[in-house]
Scaffold this motif. Structure first.
Motif, PDB file in Angstrom:
ATOM      1  N   ALA A 155       0.857  -1.192   0.000  1.00  0.00           N
ATOM      2  CA  ALA A 155       0.000   0.000   0.000  1.00  0.00           C
ATOM      3  C   ALA A 155       0.890   1.237   0.000  1.00  0.00           C
ATOM      4  CB  ALA A 155      -0.926  -0.002   1.203  1.00  0.00           C
ATOM      5  N   PRO A 156       1.491   1.580  -1.138  1.00  0.00           N
ATOM      6  CA  PRO A 156       2.429   2.710  -1.185  1.00  0.00           C
ATOM      7  C   PRO A 156       1.833   4.038  -0.721  1.00  0.00           C
ATOM      8  CG  PRO A 156       2.565   1.401  -3.192  1.00  0.00           C
ATOM      9  CD  PRO A 156       1.373   0.897  -2.436  1.00  0.00           C
ATOM     10  N   ALA A 157       0.544   4.255  -0.963  1.00  0.00           N
ATOM     11  CA  ALA A 157      -0.069   5.529  -0.593  1.00  0.00           C
ATOM     12  C   ALA A 157      -0.102   5.737   0.919  1.00  0.00           C
ATOM     13  CB  ALA A 157      -1.483   5.618  -1.157  1.00  0.00           C
ATOM     14  N   ASP A 158      -0.048   4.656   1.690  1.00  0.00           N
ATOM     15  CA  ASP A 158      -0.067   4.788   3.148  1.00  0.00           C
ATOM     16  C   ASP A 158       1.232   5.377   3.682  1.00  0.00           C
ATOM     17  OD1 ASP A 158      -2.627   3.916   3.861  1.00  0.00           O
ATOM     18  OD2 ASP A 158      -2.047   1.808   3.788  1.00  0.00           O
ATOM     19  N   ASN A 159       2.367   5.129   2.990  1.00  0.00           N
ATOM     20  CA  ASN A 159       3.675   5.563   3.477  1.00  0.00           C
ATOM     21  C   ASN A 159       3.875   5.094   4.920  1.00  0.00           C
ATOM     22  OD1 ASN A 159       6.182   6.709   3.702  1.00  0.00           O
ATOM     23  ND2 ASN A 159       5.494   8.834   3.505  1.00  0.00           N
ATOM     24  N   LEU A 160       3.908   3.781   5.091  1.00  0.00           N
ATOM     25  CA  LEU A 160       4.041   3.173   6.412  1.00  0.00           C
ATOM     26  C   LEU A 160       5.407   3.483   7.011  1.00  0.00           C
ATOM     27  CD1 LEU A 160       2.520  -0.343   5.632  1.00  0.00           C
ATOM     28  CD2 LEU A 160       1.349   1.652   6.594  1.00  0.00           C
ATOM     29  N   ASP A 161       5.457   3.557   8.349  1.00  0.00           N
ATOM     30  CA  ASP A 161       6.726   3.906   8.996  1.00  0.00           C
ATOM     31  C   ASP A 161       7.135   2.924  10.090  1.00  0.00           C
ATOM     32  OD1 ASP A 161       8.773   6.353   9.315  1.00  0.00           O
ATOM     33  OD2 ASP A 161       8.308   5.551  11.294  1.00  0.00           O
ATOM     34  N   SER A 162       6.298   2.697  11.094  1.00  0.00           N
ATOM     35  CA  SER A 162       6.722   1.899  12.249  1.00  0.00           C
ATOM     36  C   SER A 162       5.621   0.968  12.710  1.00  0.00           C
ATOM     37  CB  SER A 162       7.122   2.821  13.408  1.00  0.00           C
ATOM     38  OG  SER A 162       8.237   3.608  13.061  1.00  0.00           O
ATOM     39  N   ALA A 166       0.693 -20.695  17.718  1.00  0.00           N
ATOM     40  CA  ALA A 166       0.841 -21.796  16.774  1.00  0.00           C
ATOM     41  C   ALA A 166       1.607 -21.382  15.525  1.00  0.00           C
ATOM     42  CB  ALA A 166      -0.538 -22.333  16.387  1.00  0.00           C
ATOM     43  N   ARG A 167       1.441 -20.139  15.098  1.00  0.00           N
ATOM     44  CA  ARG A 167       2.105 -19.665  13.890  1.00  0.00           C
ATOM     45  C   ARG A 167       3.572 -19.367  14.138  1.00  0.00           C
ATOM     46  NH1 ARG A 167       3.453 -19.311   8.994  1.00  0.00           N
ATOM     47  NH2 ARG A 167       2.573 -17.769   7.583  1.00  0.00           N
ATOM     48  N   PHE A 168       3.862 -18.707  15.252  1.00  0.00           N
ATOM     49  CA  PHE A 168       5.227 -18.325  15.604  1.00  0.00           C
ATOM     50  C   PHE A 168       5.506 -18.780  17.039  1.00  0.00           C
ATOM     51  CE2 PHE A 168       3.892 -15.002  12.498  1.00  0.00           C
ATOM     52  CZ  PHE A 168       4.845 -15.244  11.506  1.00  0.00           C
ATOM     53  N   PRO A 169       5.880 -20.044  17.237  1.00  0.00           N
ATOM     54  CA  PRO A 169       6.037 -20.576  18.598  1.00  0.00           C
ATOM     55  C   PRO A 169       7.077 -19.852  19.441  1.00  0.00           C
ATOM     56  CG  PRO A 169       5.923 -22.350  16.985  1.00  0.00           C
ATOM     57  CD  PRO A 169       6.040 -21.083  16.209  1.00  0.00           C
ATOM     58  N   HIS A 170       8.134 -19.308  18.824  1.00  0.00           N
ATOM     59  CA  HIS A 170       9.185 -18.620  19.576  1.00  0.00           C
ATOM     60  C   HIS A 170       9.183 -17.107  19.348  1.00  0.00           C
ATOM     61  CE1 HIS A 170      11.866 -22.465  20.078  1.00  0.00           C
ATOM     62  NE2 HIS A 170      10.651 -22.586  20.585  1.00  0.00           N
ATOM     63  N   GLY A 171       8.104 -16.589  18.785  1.00  0.00           N
ATOM     64  CA  GLY A 171       8.010 -15.155  18.567  1.00  0.00           C
ATOM     65  C   GLY A 171       8.265 -14.770  17.124  1.00  0.00           C
ATOM     66  N   VAL A 172       8.112 -13.464  16.854  1.00  0.00           N
ATOM     67  CA  VAL A 172       8.168 -12.966  15.486  1.00  0.00           C
ATOM     68  C   VAL A 172       8.800 -11.577  15.465  1.00  0.00           C
ATOM     69  CG1 VAL A 172       5.785 -12.160  15.737  1.00  0.00           C
ATOM     70  CG2 VAL A 172       6.769 -12.386  13.444  1.00  0.00           C
ATOM     71  N   PHE A 173       9.583 -11.336  14.425  1.00  0.00           N
ATOM     72  CA  PHE A 173      10.226 -10.041  14.219  1.00  0.00           C
ATOM     73  C   PHE A 173       9.567  -9.381  13.012  1.00  0.00           C
ATOM     74  CE2 PHE A 173      13.716  -7.637  12.042  1.00  0.00           C
ATOM     75  CZ  PHE A 173      13.937  -6.677  13.016  1.00  0.00           C
ATOM     76  N   TYR A 174       9.055  -8.153  13.219  1.00  0.00           N
ATOM     77  CA  TYR A 174       8.402  -7.404  12.141  1.00  0.00           C
ATOM     78  C   TYR A 174       9.311  -6.254  11.699  1.00  0.00           C
ATOM     79  CZ  TYR A 174       4.116  -9.755  13.682  1.00  0.00           C
ATOM     80  OH  TYR A 174       3.173 -10.691  14.019  1.00  0.00           O
ATOM     81  N   ALA A 175       9.357  -6.022  10.375  1.00  0.00           N
ATOM     82  CA  ALA A 175      10.160  -4.936   9.827  1.00  0.00           C
ATOM     83  C   ALA A 175       9.406  -4.276   8.685  1.00  0.00           C
ATOM     84  CB  ALA A 175      11.505  -5.473   9.321  1.00  0.00           C
ATOM     85  N   LEU A 176       9.433  -2.954   8.650  1.00  0.00           N
ATOM     86  CA  LEU A 176       8.796  -2.241   7.544  1.00  0.00           C
ATOM     87  C   LEU A 176       9.537  -2.515   6.243  1.00  0.00           C
ATOM     88  CD1 LEU A 176       6.470  -0.166   7.041  1.00  0.00           C
ATOM     89  CD2 LEU A 176       6.851  -0.886   9.406  1.00  0.00           C
ATOM     90  N   HIS A 177       8.788  -2.660   5.182  1.00  0.00           N
ATOM     91  CA  HIS A 177       9.370  -2.863   3.854  1.00  0.00           C
ATOM     92  C   HIS A 177       9.042  -1.688   2.942  1.00  0.00           C
ATOM     93  CE1 HIS A 177      10.382  -4.345  -0.061  1.00  0.00           C
ATOM     94  NE2 HIS A 177       9.125  -4.466  -0.433  1.00  0.00           N
ATOM     95  N   ASP A 178      10.048  -0.874   2.670  1.00  0.00           N
ATOM     96  CA  ASP A 178       9.996   0.159   1.630  1.00  0.00           C
ATOM     97  C   ASP A 178       8.768   1.058   1.716  1.00  0.00           C
ATOM     98  OD1 ASP A 178      11.253   1.443  -0.459  1.00  0.00           O
ATOM     99  OD2 ASP A 178      10.259   0.239  -1.995  1.00  0.00           O
ATOM    100  N   ASP A 179       8.364   1.427   2.932  1.00  0.00           N
ATOM    101  CA  ASP A 179       7.277   2.380   3.176  1.00  0.00           C
ATOM    102  C   ASP A 179       5.899   1.864   2.759  1.00  0.00           C
ATOM    103  OD1 ASP A 179       9.214   4.239   4.004  1.00  0.00           O
ATOM    104  OD2 ASP A 179       9.411   5.087   2.001  1.00  0.00           O
TER     105      ASP A 179
END
Length: 383
Positions: A70-77, A348-361
């Motif tokens: 969704a480029p129009a959103d210009n996601l950040d964090s 069940a999806r991530f038994p040991h946790g999950v790391f999220y990172a923004l991709h190209d805004d």
């Protein structure tokens, strides 16, 4: 165009007419307009550093998923939160649409948007940093120069604060403290005459603003309780956004994003004093950005800090106690990352946790922590 001495006035006139016609033709095309100066971030100084040309040793890990683009959103964090039904949400700031965009944390499906441009309670103007603590979402609004707090899961706006002292806020870190919350906000005010130039060192003593957020008289209120920032050549933060704390080790890690100086991490104490140590001065080659912390019960764990290459972001991993570098990884797609968030809770999806990172805004990438730990041979962090 230079004037050439022997050309006739008629020739000059013809050339000028041709140039005017070419300019008019270019103006009528559908090509996107260049990004206006007012929309630039202070750390965007041009150039396109590429991981493919940096030759930094690292593991490559496949993303579990990316949310819809969704480029129009210009996601950040991003920040993660557990909904009452047990589902994991990713709550992401959207600078372009002036919203909070909510995704399902296990599938990446977009669930809803919250807010819209404005200055009223519940509205947002260029939201940037976000932190979720307990059932509260703290959101920095750069252009409203404030922090707004929402109650989850309904996103009920509870309060705004900081507009009396904040000038150009970007990132924040929040912790529970003394029956309320301490909120530390990076205030990236620049030189009055040139928004691309940091202020002189002597003016960086208020780079970070400290607030207390608590109930008073039955109402949530935020109050400024101080500011800090080193003004020495080694400890001053010229371009500030990402800040994250580790209470057990009396540590604030701050990303110095000034590439002209040398981007790296600076170590401060929780009291706001520079600890005379910088981390990663020769490791970060693009730009130090978002940070996250895995906290093990025995005091061990790992810091993850972003190097914002334009083609693929690099994530450096440091030992929590010593701050020694233990490795780095990238995704196969994830690039130009601003904010990150680590959710250590398992399902069940991530038994040991999950790391999220923004991709190209424009999207959020999810990495299974098991994949990261295996690739870098990290110790298991028992919860």
């Amino acid at each position: 165009m230079r004037a050439v001495g022997h050309r006739t006035h008629a020739a000059r006139g013809a050339l000028l007419a041709l140039a005017a016609a070419l300019l008019a033709a270019c103006a009528s095309t559908s090509a996107p307009a260049p990004r206006v100066q007012a929309d630039r971030e202070p750390d965007e100084q041009g150039g396109e550093p590429l991981l493919s040309k940096a030759h930094v040793p690292h593991a490559v890990i496949s993303e579990t998923f990316l949310t819809p683009s969704a480029p129009a959103d210009n996601l950040d964090s991003p920040a993660a939160w557990r909904a009452p039904d047990g589902r994991r949400w990713i709550i992401t700031t959207a600078k372009g649409s002036h919203q909070l965009v909510v995704f399902d944390g296990d599938s990446g499906v977009r669930l809803r948007g919250v807010g819209g441009k404005g200055a009223a309670l519940g509205q947002l103007d260029r939201p940037n940093g976000i932190s979720v603590v307990d059932d509260l979402a703290f959101v920095v609004e750069r252009d409203n120069r404030r922090v707004q707090v929402f109650s989850l899961p309904a996103f009920e706006p509870l309060a705004v604060f900081g507009s009396d002292v904040l000038r150009e806020p970007y990132g924040l870190w929040v912790r529970p403290l003394e029956g309320g919350y301490e909120v530390i906000v990076s205030d990236n005010y620049m030189s009055p005459g040139d928004k691309d130039v940091p202020p002189p060192l002597a003016e960086l003593g208020q780079r970070f603003k400290r607030f207390r957020f608590a109930r008073e008289g039955g109402q949530w209120q935020g109050k400024a309780i101080g500011s800090f920032g080193d003004t020495g050549a080694q400890g001053a933060v010229r371009i500030a956004e990402s800040v994250y704390g580790d209470v057990a080790h009396d540590r604030l890690m701050i990303a110095e994003e000034d590439t002209a100086l040398g981007t790296q991490l600076r170590e401060y104490g929780l009291d706001g004093r520079y600890k005379s140590r910088n981390v990663g001065a020769r490791l970060f080659q693009a730009q130090a950005e978002g940070m996250a912390l895995l906290q093990c019960q025995d005091g061990s764990g790992y810091w993850i800090a972003t190097d914002q290459f334009k083609d693929r972001s690099l994530f450096h991993v440091f030992d929590r106690r010593s701050l020694e570098h233990v490795g780095a990884f990238s995704g196969r797609v994830t690039a130009n990352t601003d904010g990150v968030w680590l959710d250590p809770t398992g399902d069940a999806r991530f038994p040991h946790g999950v790391f999220y990172a923004l991709h190209d805004d424009q999207a959020v990438a999810a990495f299974d922590w098991r994949d990261i730990a295996k690739a870098l041979r990290l110790k298991d962090c028992a919860k």
